[in-house]
Scaffold this motif. Structure first.
Motif, PDB file in Angstrom:
ATOM      1  N   SER A 593       0.802  -1.120   0.039  1.00  0.00           N
ATOM      2  CA  SER A 593      -0.303  -0.043   0.587  1.00  0.00           C
ATOM      3  C   SER A 593       1.082   1.009   0.140  1.00  0.00           C
ATOM      4  O   SER A 593       0.657   2.135  -0.536  1.00  0.00           O
ATOM      5  N   GLN A 594       1.965   1.072   0.952  1.00  0.00           N
ATOM      6  CA  GLN A 594       2.923   3.042   1.011  1.00  0.00           C
ATOM      7  C   GLN A 594       3.456   2.359  -0.663  1.00  0.00           C
ATOM      8  O   GLN A 594       3.434   3.518  -0.772  1.00  0.00           O
ATOM      9  N   LEU A 595       3.903   1.641  -0.770  1.00  0.00           N
ATOM     10  CA  LEU A 595       4.982   1.427  -2.172  1.00  0.00           C
ATOM     11  C   LEU A 595       3.843   1.861  -3.173  1.00  0.00           C
ATOM     12  O   LEU A 595       3.633   2.868  -4.736  1.00  0.00           O
ATOM     13  N   ALA A 596       2.401   1.707  -3.551  1.00  0.00           N
ATOM     14  CA  ALA A 596       1.451   1.649  -4.449  1.00  0.00           C
ATOM     15  C   ALA A 596       0.399   3.369  -4.362  1.00  0.00           C
ATOM     16  O   ALA A 596       0.637   4.564  -5.375  1.00  0.00           O
ATOM     17  N   ARG A 597       0.674   3.825  -3.032  1.00  0.00           N
ATOM     18  CA  ARG A 597       0.698   5.552  -2.999  1.00  0.00           C
ATOM     19  C   ARG A 597       1.876   6.494  -3.318  1.00  0.00           C
ATOM     20  O   ARG A 597       1.752   7.379  -4.342  1.00  0.00           O
ATOM     21  N   GLU A 598       3.656   5.966  -3.367  1.00  0.00           N
ATOM     22  CA  GLU A 598       4.243   6.592  -3.994  1.00  0.00           C
ATOM     23  C   GLU A 598       4.314   6.695  -5.984  1.00  0.00           C
ATOM     24  O   GLU A 598       4.574   7.340  -5.717  1.00  0.00           O
ATOM     25  N   VAL A 599       3.884   5.103  -5.657  1.00  0.00           N
ATOM     26  CA  VAL A 599       4.026   5.241  -7.573  1.00  0.00           C
ATOM     27  C   VAL A 599       2.489   6.327  -8.282  1.00  0.00           C
ATOM     28  O   VAL A 599       2.722   7.028  -9.026  1.00  0.00           O
ATOM     29  N   TYR A 627      -5.039   4.692 -21.517  1.00  0.00           N
ATOM     30  CA  TYR A 627      -5.795   4.644 -20.557  1.00  0.00           C
ATOM     31  C   TYR A 627      -6.413   6.511 -20.205  1.00  0.00           C
ATOM     32  O   TYR A 627      -5.733   7.182 -20.629  1.00  0.00           O
ATOM     33  N   ASP A 628      -7.646   6.363 -20.498  1.00  0.00           N
ATOM     34  CA  ASP A 628      -7.989   7.617 -20.220  1.00  0.00           C
ATOM     35  C   ASP A 628      -7.029   7.936 -17.972  1.00  0.00           C
ATOM     36  O   ASP A 628      -7.281   7.288 -17.141  1.00  0.00           O
ATOM     37  N   LYS A 629      -7.980   8.757 -17.856  1.00  0.00           N
ATOM     38  CA  LYS A 629      -7.783   9.624 -16.212  1.00  0.00           C
ATOM     39  C   LYS A 629      -8.226   8.597 -15.240  1.00  0.00           C
ATOM     40  O   LYS A 629      -7.581   7.959 -14.131  1.00  0.00           O
ATOM     41  N   GLY A 630      -9.505   8.213 -15.705  1.00  0.00           N
ATOM     42  CA  GLY A 630      -9.753   7.804 -14.588  1.00  0.00           C
ATOM     43  C   GLY A 630      -9.389   5.959 -14.164  1.00  0.00           C
ATOM     44  O   GLY A 630      -9.406   5.653 -13.766  1.00  0.00           O
ATOM     45  N   ASN A 631      -9.615   6.067 -15.467  1.00  0.00           N
ATOM     46  CA  ASN A 631      -9.041   4.058 -15.717  1.00  0.00           C
ATOM     47  C   ASN A 631      -7.545   3.989 -15.225  1.00  0.00           C
ATOM     48  O   ASN A 631      -7.245   3.398 -14.842  1.00  0.00           O
ATOM     49  N   LEU A 632      -6.721   4.883 -15.481  1.00  0.00           N
ATOM     50  CA  LEU A 632      -5.456   5.404 -15.031  1.00  0.00           C
ATOM     51  C   LEU A 632      -5.529   4.809 -13.531  1.00  0.00           C
ATOM     52  O   LEU A 632      -4.488   3.668 -12.709  1.00  0.00           O
ATOM     53  N   ALA A 633      -6.017   5.979 -12.589  1.00  0.00           N
ATOM     54  CA  ALA A 633      -6.230   6.131 -11.170  1.00  0.00           C
ATOM     55  C   ALA A 633      -6.215   4.757 -10.722  1.00  0.00           C
ATOM     56  O   ALA A 633      -6.857   3.947  -9.722  1.00  0.00           O
ATOM     57  N   ALA A 634      -7.835   4.345 -10.918  1.00  0.00           N
ATOM     58  CA  ALA A 634      -8.058   2.485 -11.064  1.00  0.00           C
ATOM     59  C   ALA A 634      -6.923   1.210 -10.736  1.00  0.00           C
ATOM     60  O   ALA A 634      -6.599   0.828 -10.138  1.00  0.00           O
ATOM     61  N   VAL A 635      -6.073   1.831 -12.017  1.00  0.00           N
ATOM     62  CA  VAL A 635      -4.822   0.841 -12.245  1.00  0.00           C
ATOM     63  C   VAL A 635      -4.373   0.963 -10.771  1.00  0.00           C
ATOM     64  O   VAL A 635      -3.677   0.168 -10.202  1.00  0.00           O
ATOM     65  N   LEU A 636      -4.124   2.343 -10.800  1.00  0.00           N
ATOM     66  CA  LEU A 636      -3.019   2.291  -9.261  1.00  0.00           C
ATOM     67  C   LEU A 636      -3.735   2.337  -7.967  1.00  0.00           C
ATOM     68  O   LEU A 636      -2.689   1.857  -7.463  1.00  0.00           O
ATOM     69  N   ALA A 637      -4.951   2.493  -7.813  1.00  0.00           N
ATOM     70  CA  ALA A 637      -5.788   1.974  -6.768  1.00  0.00           C
ATOM     71  C   ALA A 637      -5.670   0.462  -6.839  1.00  0.00           C
ATOM     72  O   ALA A 637      -4.947   0.173  -5.678  1.00  0.00           O
ATOM     73  N   SER A 638      -5.077   0.052  -7.848  1.00  0.00           N
ATOM     74  CA  SER A 638      -5.221  -1.971  -7.482  1.00  0.00           C
ATOM     75  C   SER A 638      -4.029  -2.081  -6.888  1.00  0.00           C
ATOM     76  O   SER A 638      -4.193  -2.820  -6.860  1.00  0.00           O
ATOM     77  N   LEU A 639      -2.836  -0.999  -7.681  1.00  0.00           N
ATOM     78  CA  LEU A 639      -1.730  -1.765  -6.635  1.00  0.00           C
ATOM     79  C   LEU A 639      -1.970  -2.154  -5.625  1.00  0.00           C
ATOM     80  O   LEU A 639      -0.097  -2.182  -5.028  1.00  0.00           O
TER      81      LEU A 639
END
Length: 640
Positions: A593-599, A627-639
């Motif tokens: 979770s911490q690395l996902a936030r940093e990424v 990716y649009d911005k929403g899709n990218l945010a979802a992928v980043l959140a899934s990390l």
């Protein structure tokens, strides 16, 4: 009338004449008496002279008669004991159980007095009687010793200490009537004439007998606890860290304290106060020798498994030292025997401080591989388990670390030097067991030095074995997360305080920085060059947003191709890193979770800016802009 008076006067005159005549006679008699007195006075001197020798002889005869009477009395007294020999012999031959202990002891005391009297006269006539009385006295002493043994041995069997410990009841002591009899016998056997000169003068016959019989009882009662201490200490896997209280040594020591305390009560009831210490020391000697032997065997086991069983040594130090002080306070004895028994344990425990630090270096250095997925290694958990376990022994570690010196535990040579310098056969002082601010600080320093040694060694190893910097970063972040978690979930957080928080944050940032290094590639694809002197400011749409279509329209064909390549490069790199983040790398929950936030903090702002400017490059077909911005945010959140 006148004739009558004359007649009366004549009569009185006649009476006066008679009186005068009588007075003249008395004067004559007085003169004769006086003359006789004079003659007597002149005549008694020869009589006196003749009586003086007779009087002097009479006095001499009286003195002689008195002296003769005294001599006769002395002879009667000297011959009296000899004449009483028959009576005393009958009592002694009958024995104390038949005639009664008080009468038997009284007879022996009379024999002692008679011997003193006869020996002082040095008369030849008494020599035979002296020999007979000495024989009677010796026989009496032997019978008293036999009775002493018999009373002590009556219904004496080893007890099971666990019965008294588990039920929390006192250990058994001698009954009052037995203690009273034993005390009477000891009072006589402890006298100078009854003492056997072939033994040490510190121990009377009764003390030696008591120590022999009761010492065997103590040793036999504690034997099972000794065997259990050894078996329970060894009953575990070779790589398993010793867990507090799993060894039977605590029960053994508790049983030893209980039965020793009860025995001191017996000794106090039997022997004189001056002999309490001597009797207690002699009685406990055999049991203490068995206890010391048990500690030596445990010490051999600890020495062979120092990295995992040094905690047993710390436990033994705390338990035995506390018991030693309590028994010493009770009796004034056993402090030195306990210190001697603890000495090898203490030296091993002291050397373990440096050995644990060196073991961390050695174990990490000997690792042939590291996890390719960056997961934390079990050894980190082992080391932190050691540190957690250390907080359970603040007293013994306070003493050990103070004797080694702050920081000297990083060198085996320094620890060995301190052992030679501070070598002692005394128990650690109560002051050294005072867990104050300084002691807690020493423990905190030691734990942080050990953890830092672990992190530094792992970091060097990962740089050498894990060529991929992001894997190395995840590896370090995972191990630091394990360290942090085990600190926060135990007493380590209290011991270490803010020092650990600062150190861990520094190590975490290093791991995060190494991991984010691989994400620089997709970030670099989102960097573009704008030539403000060549084109007008990019037009904006509604709400001040950048009009991507207008931006694309102003680009030349070469610039458009460059943007397309950047989107493609980003998509490829981002997909690969995301997949590896989710599946290729093993991360601790908090690390993921911490690395996902940093990424996300690194990628999302750059991509949002780049997407806002150039997403119209493929006119919404998704060929380049995946990716649009929403899709990218979802992928980043899934990390996470």
């Amino acid at each position: 009338m006148i004739k009558a008076r004359n007649a009366a006067h004549a009569e009185e005159s006649a009476e006066v004449e008679v009186l005068f005549a009588e007075a003249a006679k008395f004067d004559l008699i007085a003169k004769k008496i006086k003359a006789s007195q004079g003659r007597l006075k002149n005549g008694d001197q020869p009589l006196r002279d003749s009586m003086k020798p007779i009087y002097s002889n009479t006095q001499s005869l009286q003195i002689m008669n008195s002296n003769i009477d005294k001599i006769l009395d002395s002879i009667d007294k000297m011959l009296g004991p000899s004449e009483d020999k028959g009576r005393e012999e009958r009592i002694i031959r009958a024995g104390p159980e038949k005639v009664g202990l008080p009468d038997y002891l009284a007879s022996l005391k009379r024999i002692e007095r008679s011997l003193e009297q006869m020996s002082s006269t040095n008369l030849r006539v008494n020599q035979q009687a002296i020999g007979d009385f000495n024989e009677l006295l010796g026989e009496g002493n032997n019978q008293l010793q036999t009775l002493f043994r018999s009373i002590l041995s009556e219904k004496l069997h080893p007890v099971e200490p666990l019965h008294y410990l588990t039920k929390e009841i006192p250990f058994p002591v001698l009954k009052q009537d037995k203690a009273s009899k034993l005390g009477m016998i000891d009072s006589f056997l402890s006298s100078t004439t009854a003492r056997d000169a072939s033994y040490s003068s510190r121990e009377s016959l009764s003390i030696r007998i008591y120590a022999e019989i009761r010492g065997a009882y103590l040793s036999g009662s504690l034997h099972n606890l000794s065997a259990a201490s050894i078996s329970t200490s060894k009953r575990k896997a070779s790589d398993e860290i010793y867990r507090q209280g799993t060894s039977g040594i605590g029960t053994y020591a508790q049983g030893l304290e209980g039965i020793f305390s009860a025995e001191f009560g017996n000794i106090s009831a039997i022997f004189s106060r001056d002999n309490w210490g001597v009797a207690f020391d002699a009685t406990c000697r055999k049991a203490m020798a068995e206890f010391a032997k048990t500690l030596r065997e445990l010490n051999m086991h600890i020495k062979q498994n120092l990295a995992t069983d040094c905690f047993l040594a710390y436990e033994i130090l705390e338990i035995v030292t506390n018991i030693g002080y309590r028994l010493d306070q009770l009796s004034g004895q056993l402090k030195l025997p306990f210190a001697d028994a603890l000495k090898p344990i203490k030296e091993n425990a002291k050397s373990s401080l440096a050995e644990l630090v060196e073991d961390v270096r050695r174990r990490v250095s000997s690792m042939q591989t590291l996890p390719a997925d960056g997961s934390a290694i079990p050894f980190t958990t082992d080391v932190m388990s050691r540190m957690q376990t250390m907080t359970m022994y603040p007293q013994s570690l306070a003493s050990l670390m103070a004797s080694v010196g702050d920081g000297n535990w990083n060198s085996l040579a320094a620890v060995n030097a301190s052992s030679n310098t501070n070598s002692s056969t005394s128990l650690p002082s109560l002051t050294s067991f005072d867990v104050g601010a300084d002691s807690s600080q020493l423990l905190a320093h030691y734990i942080m030095d050990t953890i830092e040694t672990l992190v530094t060694s792992l970091d060097a190893k990962s740089r050498s074995f894990l060529k991929n910097k992001s894997v190395s970063g995840v590896f370090m972040a995972n191990n630091v997360a394990v360290i942090d978690r085990m600190i926060r979930s135990s007493d380590l957080t209290t011991v270490l305080g803010n020092t650990a928080v600062q150190k861990i944050e520094t190590w975490r940032k290093r791991g995060t920085s190494a991991y984010l290094d691989s994400w620089r590639e997709p970030c670099s694809a989102l960097m573009d060059v704008q030539y403000t002197s060549r084109h007008a400011r990019p037009p904006s749409g509604n709400n001040g947003l950048i009009d991507s279509a207008a931006v694309i329209k102003q680009l030349g064909s070469k610039d458009k191709e460059t943007i397309k390549e950047k989107f493609k490069s980003f998509n490829t790199s981002f997909d690969e890193l995301s997949a590896r983040h989710n599946k290729g790398l093993q991360m601790e929950r908090e690390v993921r979770s911490q690395l996902a936030r940093e990424v996300a903090a690194m990628i999302e702002p750059l991509y949002a800016r780049f997407w806002d400017r150039y997403h119209e490059i493929d006119k919404g077909k998704g060929k380049y802009v995946k990716y649009d911005k929403g899709n990218l945010a979802a992928v980043l959140a899934s990390l996470a």
